[in-house]
Design a protein around this motif. Structure first.
Motif, PDB file in Angstrom:
ATOM      1  N   ALA B   2       0.687  -0.808   0.319  1.00  0.00           N
ATOM      2  CA  ALA B   2       0.442   0.357   0.052  1.00  0.00           C
ATOM      3  C   ALA B   2       0.614   1.114  -0.112  1.00  0.00           C
ATOM      4  O   ALA B   2       2.089   1.191   0.825  1.00  0.00           O
ATOM      5  CB  ALA B   2      -0.885   0.212   1.579  1.00  0.00           C
ATOM      6  N   PRO B   3       0.481   2.342  -1.095  1.00  0.00           N
ATOM      7  CA  PRO B   3       1.250   3.589  -0.842  1.00  0.00           C
ATOM      8  C   PRO B   3       1.177   4.603   0.482  1.00  0.00           C
ATOM      9  O   PRO B   3       0.592   4.277   1.288  1.00  0.00           O
ATOM     10  CB  PRO B   3       0.546   4.440  -2.077  1.00  0.00           C
ATOM     11  N   LYS B   4       2.249   4.653   0.320  1.00  0.00           N
ATOM     12  CA  LYS B   4       2.231   5.230   2.271  1.00  0.00           C
ATOM     13  C   LYS B   4       1.768   7.049   2.292  1.00  0.00           C
ATOM     14  O   LYS B   4       1.343   7.223   0.985  1.00  0.00           O
ATOM     15  CB  LYS B   4       4.033   6.058   2.775  1.00  0.00           C
ATOM     16  N   ALA B   5       1.822   6.778   3.537  1.00  0.00           N
ATOM     17  CA  ALA B   5       0.392   8.093   3.487  1.00  0.00           C
ATOM     18  C   ALA B   5       0.504   9.189   3.662  1.00  0.00           C
ATOM     19  O   ALA B   5       2.111   9.100   4.474  1.00  0.00           O
ATOM     20  CB  ALA B   5      -0.682   8.144   4.744  1.00  0.00           C
ATOM     21  N   ALA B   6       0.383  10.209   3.208  1.00  0.00           N
ATOM     22  CA  ALA B   6       1.609  12.060   2.731  1.00  0.00           C
ATOM     23  C   ALA B   6       0.694  12.202   4.401  1.00  0.00           C
ATOM     24  O   ALA B   6       0.240  13.041   4.556  1.00  0.00           O
ATOM     25  CB  ALA B   6       1.061  12.622   1.981  1.00  0.00           C
ATOM     26  N   LEU B   7       1.702  12.220   5.433  1.00  0.00           N
ATOM     27  CA  LEU B   7       1.377  13.350   6.650  1.00  0.00           C
ATOM     28  C   LEU B   7       1.509  13.989   6.913  1.00  0.00           C
ATOM     29  O   LEU B   7       1.621  15.064   8.069  1.00  0.00           O
ATOM     30  CB  LEU B   7       1.702  11.683   7.809  1.00  0.00           C
ATOM     31  N   GLY B   8       3.178  14.660   6.369  1.00  0.00           N
ATOM     32  CA  GLY B   8       2.949  16.046   5.941  1.00  0.00           C
ATOM     33  C   GLY B   8       1.628  17.465   6.936  1.00  0.00           C
ATOM     34  O   GLY B   8       2.160  18.230   7.006  1.00  0.00           O
ATOM     35  N   ALA B   9       1.236  17.130   5.350  1.00  0.00           N
ATOM     36  CA  ALA B   9       0.509  17.840   4.593  1.00  0.00           C
ATOM     37  C   ALA B   9      -0.205  17.437   6.443  1.00  0.00           C
ATOM     38  O   ALA B   9      -1.254  18.871   6.771  1.00  0.00           O
ATOM     39  CB  ALA B   9      -0.407  17.628   4.605  1.00  0.00           C
ATOM     40  N   ARG B  56      -0.435  10.204  17.077  1.00  0.00           N
ATOM     41  CA  ARG B  56      -0.905   9.480  16.024  1.00  0.00           C
ATOM     42  C   ARG B  56      -0.250   9.131  14.930  1.00  0.00           C
ATOM     43  O   ARG B  56       0.067   7.989  13.887  1.00  0.00           O
ATOM     44  CB  ARG B  56      -2.314   9.519  15.114  1.00  0.00           C
ATOM     45  N   ILE B  57       0.546  10.849  14.184  1.00  0.00           N
ATOM     46  CA  ILE B  57       1.514  10.157  13.363  1.00  0.00           C
ATOM     47  C   ILE B  57       2.587   9.943  13.759  1.00  0.00           C
ATOM     48  O   ILE B  57       2.992   9.429  13.166  1.00  0.00           O
ATOM     49  CB  ILE B  57       1.615  12.317  12.894  1.00  0.00           C
ATOM     50  N   GLY B  58       2.914  10.475  14.789  1.00  0.00           N
ATOM     51  CA  GLY B  58       4.854   9.836  14.928  1.00  0.00           C
ATOM     52  C   GLY B  58       3.980   8.429  14.554  1.00  0.00           C
ATOM     53  O   GLY B  58       5.389   7.363  14.639  1.00  0.00           O
ATOM     54  N   ARG B  59       3.672   7.414  15.294  1.00  0.00           N
ATOM     55  CA  ARG B  59       3.232   6.113  15.250  1.00  0.00           C
ATOM     56  C   ARG B  59       2.646   5.600  13.803  1.00  0.00           C
ATOM     57  O   ARG B  59       3.976   4.395  13.270  1.00  0.00           O
ATOM     58  CB  ARG B  59       1.990   6.064  16.378  1.00  0.00           C
ATOM     59  N   SER B  60       2.414   6.156  13.413  1.00  0.00           N
ATOM     60  CA  SER B  60       2.189   6.058  11.653  1.00  0.00           C
ATOM     61  C   SER B  60       3.910   5.606  11.072  1.00  0.00           C
ATOM     62  O   SER B  60       4.204   5.236   9.821  1.00  0.00           O
ATOM     63  CB  SER B  60       1.709   6.918  10.824  1.00  0.00           C
ATOM     64  N   LEU B  61       4.035   6.692  11.271  1.00  0.00           N
ATOM     65  CA  LEU B  61       5.582   6.864  10.835  1.00  0.00           C
ATOM     66  C   LEU B  61       6.906   5.785  11.218  1.00  0.00           C
ATOM     67  O   LEU B  61       7.441   5.323  10.336  1.00  0.00           O
ATOM     68  CB  LEU B  61       6.420   8.442  11.878  1.00  0.00           C
ATOM     69  N   ALA B  62       6.831   5.792  12.616  1.00  0.00           N
ATOM     70  CA  ALA B  62       7.617   4.824  13.518  1.00  0.00           C
ATOM     71  C   ALA B  62       7.001   3.691  12.600  1.00  0.00           C
ATOM     72  O   ALA B  62       8.191   2.560  12.189  1.00  0.00           O
ATOM     73  CB  ALA B  62       7.276   5.115  14.777  1.00  0.00           C
ATOM     74  N   ARG B  63       5.786   3.186  12.449  1.00  0.00           N
ATOM     75  CA  ARG B  63       5.155   1.863  11.521  1.00  0.00           C
ATOM     76  C   ARG B  63       5.868   1.481  10.276  1.00  0.00           C
ATOM     77  O   ARG B  63       5.745   0.749   9.489  1.00  0.00           O
ATOM     78  CB  ARG B  63       4.127   1.746  11.880  1.00  0.00           C
ATOM     79  N   SER B  65       3.936   3.248   7.892  1.00  0.00           N
ATOM     80  CA  SER B  65       2.775   3.268   6.850  1.00  0.00           C
ATOM     81  C   SER B  65       2.760   4.828   6.320  1.00  0.00           C
ATOM     82  O   SER B  65       1.794   4.968   5.937  1.00  0.00           O
ATOM     83  CB  SER B  65       1.439   3.569   7.643  1.00  0.00           C
ATOM     84  N   GLY B  66       3.516   5.655   6.726  1.00  0.00           N
ATOM     85  CA  GLY B  66       3.626   7.236   6.026  1.00  0.00           C
ATOM     86  C   GLY B  66       4.530   7.979   5.932  1.00  0.00           C
ATOM     87  O   GLY B  66       5.900   7.977   6.726  1.00  0.00           O
ATOM     88  N   ASP B  67       4.922   8.693   5.192  1.00  0.00           N
ATOM     89  CA  ASP B  67       6.014  10.188   5.411  1.00  0.00           C
ATOM     90  C   ASP B  67       5.269  11.110   5.706  1.00  0.00           C
ATOM     91  O   ASP B  67       4.244  11.725   5.439  1.00  0.00           O
ATOM     92  CB  ASP B  67       6.881   9.570   4.199  1.00  0.00           C
ATOM     93  N   LEU B  68       6.758  12.505   5.442  1.00  0.00           N
ATOM     94  CA  LEU B  68       6.189  13.426   6.057  1.00  0.00           C
ATOM     95  C   LEU B  68       6.021  14.848   4.644  1.00  0.00           C
ATOM     96  O   LEU B  68       6.252  15.600   4.490  1.00  0.00           O
ATOM     97  CB  LEU B  68       7.486  14.267   7.127  1.00  0.00           C
TER      98      LEU B  68
END
Lengths: 499, 162
Positions: B2-9, B56-63, B65-68
């Motif tokens: 699955a593509p990584k979620a763009a969490l920076g936004a 929540r965002i930090g947990r996704s980055l650590a896993r 599943s998302g980037d910035l």
């Protein structure tokens, strides 16, 4: 109050059609344009209303006021720009219906729900006026704090796709709503050094920025706001779509009735207003629906509930003014000025001293609603065509004209710049799913919430437990918790589908 | 995969909220409790919610599943220039209003906006801009007599109809 008296009142008000119809047409125009409120229009028309005999002045003002509530839903459905705060909830399902090519149907549903809701609650008010007028007396600051918080919980429940993001947007809105001087010492807070923010954040600028400008900035991405199928459907639209809308509205008659009563009861609470009523009705409608997951995708009930409620508010707002002498909102306050100019003293004695005027106001409202449905319904088909305009034309017209309209509330150029700033914030929120509607509810509720909270705390000399000191307040707390918990319980009880 | 979620936004609004809450607390530091109570209550809750979202965002980055990335704010790329252009043009319109008056400023801004969004026909640009400016003049200046700055067009029309 005898039947003969009522029949005479209705006959007299129908005779004022020459004032009611222009009032309705003006109210529709003013309601469609974001930034124009009925109170500002009534203030501008004071020279006219003060010159007219009081019964005629009231028939005109009430028609304009009711039509304004109805018309706010038109831009909310067609281009996701509520004409007023009361129509913000209508965007949630009205605009998705438009995108599916059902704009005409959505408009008809909105008109019928508005008119039927307004008419039913007006007639109910006529029958129950002596009892309804007592409700306002039981709601003190403590209960009002809970009522406000009830409005706030909707932020989380309405935007259930991501409750945390919705709460952040809602509380950011609340904090923005507190900008300006405080009510007691007039000390400025978070004004960024701008004198224009001492009176608080202007609601019209926030509304225009968060909805109109941000939506137009998103709109630029596509050639048209409707899908290809939606476009074909809109181009084929005929009178049959209008009759379809009428049929759906007739099938949902009970939904119209109970959501309009939500509006009536909230309207009676001074200061609560149409925006809270519409969101409460929308949330309750979704809460008790058999298919709550479809709300937000363009379901008829999602248009009916807020529109019936925000028109149910119209008669409710006038109840405290007529029965207690306390205006329930700004428009009611302007109307009260006109009545006082004519030497009328509002309050319980009015029903003995001048029953013709006291009941006549509500009869005028009922008659205005009857005229309204025949005035606006035929236009639904033509109004719906606006969605066929390409976004290359629609987007700049929306941005530039609504930015101009942001000036109209306070006549400050600063408000136009502020609307643009809110537009950019709204765009970012929109793109990242931080519910802009939740932010707007927060901004609307912020000043009211502070007013009631500080009053309650001052009475109790700073004791927070005062918020749990009344029976009615505690019942409201219970209902509030139930509203938050029930959707989760229902979700848990629903059988999980296997992927 | 699955593509990584763009969490920076996703960080923009929480950071904006946290910054605003900090400014709010600073601005009410010396005020009486009545002026502070509501802001402190709401601001504290807001900061708490922002911390939850950051976690929540930090947990996704650590896993992983998302980037910035900030993609949701820029995409689609072909609309970006139009969008930024519209914001700048609107800001310029508000600034120019004081010198050009409502009607002329709106006429020019409307023409430039239509060109920016891809309308090529000069005739269409001219008639749409004139129609919008004309309607706005009639409504806001002629009928409602709003206090907009008057420019050459308003002054000319005022002289003609005086």
């Amino acid at each position: 109050m005898s039947w003969d008296f009522l029949a005479g009142q209705f006959a007299a008000q129908f005779g004022l059609w020459w004032l009611i119809v222009p009032g309705i047409l003006l109210g529709i125009v003013v309601g469609i344009l974001p930034g124009f409120s009925p109170q500002n229009t009534l203030i501008m028309l004071l020279p006219l209303t003060l010159a007219l005999p009081v019964e005629q002045a009231f028939a005109f003002m009430v028609s304009l006021y009711c039509a304004n509530h109805l018309a706010g839903g038109v831009p909310a459905i067609l281009v996701r720009i509520p004409g007023s705060g009361g129509a913000a909830a209508t965007t949630l399902d009205g605009y998705p219906m438009t995108r599916k090519g059902q704009a005409q149907q959505a408009l008809v549903l909105s008109f019928v729900a508005s008119v039927a809701g307004g008419l039913i609650t007006t007639l109910a008010t006529l029958a129950l006026l002596p009892w309804l007028s007592q409700i306002g007396l039981y709601l003190r600051s403590v209960e009002m704090v809970v009522v406000m918080l009830f409005g706030l919980t909707l932020i989380a429940v309405i935007a259930a796709r991501d409750t945390l993001k919705a709460l952040i947007a809602g509380f950011l809105g609340l904090l923005i709503g507190v900008i300006g001087t405080d009510h007691i010492y007039n000390a400025p807070r978070a004004t960024f050094g701008f004198l224009e923010l001492y009176d608080g954040v202007p609601l019209v600028a926030a509304l225009i920025g968060l909805f109109a400008v941000s939506e137009a900035l998103v709109m630029i991405e596509e050639k048209m706001i409707v899908s290809r199928e939606g476009r074909e459907r809109a181009m084929r639209a005929s009178w049959a779509e209008t009759f379809d809308g009428l049929r759906i509205a007739a099938r949902k008659w009970w939904h119209i009735v109970w959501t309009s009563f939500v509006g009536l009861f909230i309207g009676i609470v001074p200061g609560a207003g149409a925006s809270i009523a519409a969101f409460v009705a929308y949330q309750q409608s979704r809460l008790w629906s058999r298919h709550p997951e479809l709300y937000g995708t363009g379901v008829p009930e999602g248009v009916i509930a807020p529109e019936a409620a925000n028109n149910g508010v119209t008669s409710g707002t006038l109840v405290p003014m007529m029965a207690l002498g306390v205006p329930g909102g700004t428009t009611a306050a302007v109307m009260m000025i006109v009545l006082q100019y004519h030497g009328m003293v509002m309050g319980p004695r009015l029903f003995q001293t001048d029953p013709g005027l006291a009941y006549g106001v509500f009869v005028a409202m009922a008659v205005a609603y009857v005229f309204m449905i025949f005035t606006i319904l035929p236009f639904a088909r033509y109004m719906a065509r606006i969605v066929l305009i390409e976004t290359t034309y629609l987007a700049p017209i929306i941005i530039l004209v609504t930015i101009v309209a942001a000036f109209s509330e306070r006549q400050y150029l600063f408000d136009m710049a502020l609307a643009l700033v809110f537009g950019v914030i709204g765009y970012i929120a929109h793109k990242t799913n931080y519910h802009v509607t939740a932010m707007l509810i927060g901004i609307i509720l912020g000043p009211l919430f502070e007013q009631y909270l500080v009053r309650a705390l001052r009475i109790s000399e700073g004791d927070v437990l005062v918020l749990f000191s009344s029976t009615l307040g505690n019942v409201l707390w219970g209902l509030l918790v139930l509203s938050l918990v029930l959707p989760y319980v229902r979700r848990l009880r629903k059988p999980q589908t296997v992927a | 995969m699955a593509p990584k979620a763009a969490l920076g936004a996703d960080l923009v609004i929480p950071l904006l909220a946290a910054g605003f809450a900090a400014y709010f607390f600073w601005s009410i530091a010396d005020l009486s409790w009545e002026a502070k109570a509501n802001g402190v209550l709401i601001g504290t809750l807001l900061v708490g919610l922002v911390i939850l979202q950051l976690a929540r965002i930090g947990r996704s980055l650590a896993r992983g599943s998302g980037d910035l990335r900030m993609d949701p704010l820029w995409l689609p790329r072909e609309a970006l220039a139009k969008r930024v252009g519209m914001v700048l043009l609107t800001a310029a319109f508000i600034v120019a209003l004081e010198w050009l008056g409502l009607t002329l400023a709106l006429l020019v801004a409307m023409a430039l906006a239509l060109r920016l969004l891809g309308v090529r026909s000069p005739g269409t640009i001219a008639w749409v801009s004139c129609a919008v400016a004309g309607v706005v003049y009639l409504l806001f200046v002629a009928i409602l007599d709003s206090a907009f700055p008057h420019g050459p067009i308003e002054q000319l029309l005022a002289r003609l109809f005086a």
